[in-house]
Design a protein around this motif. Sequence first.
Motif, short mmCIF file in Angstrom:
data_model
loop_
_atom_site.label_atom_id
_atom_site.label_comp_id
_atom_site.label_asym_id
_atom_site.label_seq_id
_atom_site.Cartn_x
_atom_site.Cartn_y
_atom_site.Cartn_z
N ALA A 32 33.41 24.73 50.53
CA ALA A 32 32.56 25.88 50.21
C ALA A 32 32.93 26.32 48.79
O ALA A 32 34.04 26.78 48.56
N ILE A 54 32.14 28.77 45.58
CA ILE A 54 31.51 30.05 45.26
C ILE A 54 31.53 30.23 43.75
O ILE A 54 32.60 30.24 43.14
N THR A 73 30.67 32.29 40.21
CA THR A 73 30.49 33.64 39.67
C THR A 73 30.11 33.61 38.19
O THR A 73 29.96 34.65 37.58
N THR A 86 27.41 28.48 46.82
CA THR A 86 26.92 29.85 46.88
C THR A 86 27.13 30.47 45.50
O THR A 86 28.17 30.30 44.89
N GLN A 87 26.12 31.20 45.03
CA GLN A 87 26.17 31.79 43.69
C GLN A 87 25.86 33.28 43.80
O GLN A 87 24.74 33.71 43.53
N PRO A 88 26.84 34.12 44.18
CA PRO A 88 26.55 35.55 44.34
C PRO A 88 26.34 36.29 43.01
O PRO A 88 25.77 37.38 43.00
N ASP A 105 30.10 41.88 46.50
CA ASP A 105 29.26 40.68 46.62
C ASP A 105 30.13 39.44 46.77
O ASP A 105 29.84 38.56 47.58
N LEU A 106 31.20 39.37 45.99
CA LEU A 106 32.11 38.23 46.07
C LEU A 106 32.81 38.21 47.42
O LEU A 106 32.93 37.16 48.06
N ALA A 158 30.48 36.88 50.03
CA ALA A 158 30.30 35.42 49.91
C ALA A 158 31.51 34.67 50.47
O ALA A 158 31.36 33.66 51.16
N VAL A 159 32.70 35.18 50.18
CA VAL A 159 33.91 34.54 50.72
C VAL A 159 33.94 34.64 52.24
O VAL A 159 34.23 33.65 52.94
N GLN A 196 31.47 34.97 54.32
CA GLN A 196 30.44 34.09 54.88
C GLN A 196 30.92 32.64 54.86
O GLN A 196 30.72 31.90 55.82
N ALA A 197 31.54 32.22 53.78
CA ALA A 197 32.03 30.84 53.68
C ALA A 197 33.15 30.58 54.70
O ALA A 197 33.20 29.51 55.31
#
Length: 81
Positions: free
Chosen positions: A7, A9, A11, A54-56, A71-72, A75-76, A78-79
């Motif tokens: 996963a 991510i 930023t 994923t690109q939050p 937001d970060l 995303a973490v 969720q991953a």
Amino acid sequence: MTQPTLALIGTGGTIAGAASAASVSTDYKPASLSLAAVVDTVPELRQRYNIGVTQPMQLASYDVRPEHWLDLHAAVMQAVN
């Protein structure tokens, strides 16, 4: 054989920066490339791993503010889940 899952991510920031040429630093712009575009520069990654991108946010590091941390974090989480 099953591929390992990664996963990733994105930023923005330095790793997603670009310039007109590798030898030119005067027109470097951070956060110019998406994480998917960065991953695609190494084709072997998608051959070896099942990659979730994923690109939050797409920001230079100096533009990241506390409100972006939520937001970060999302995303973490969720991953991880």
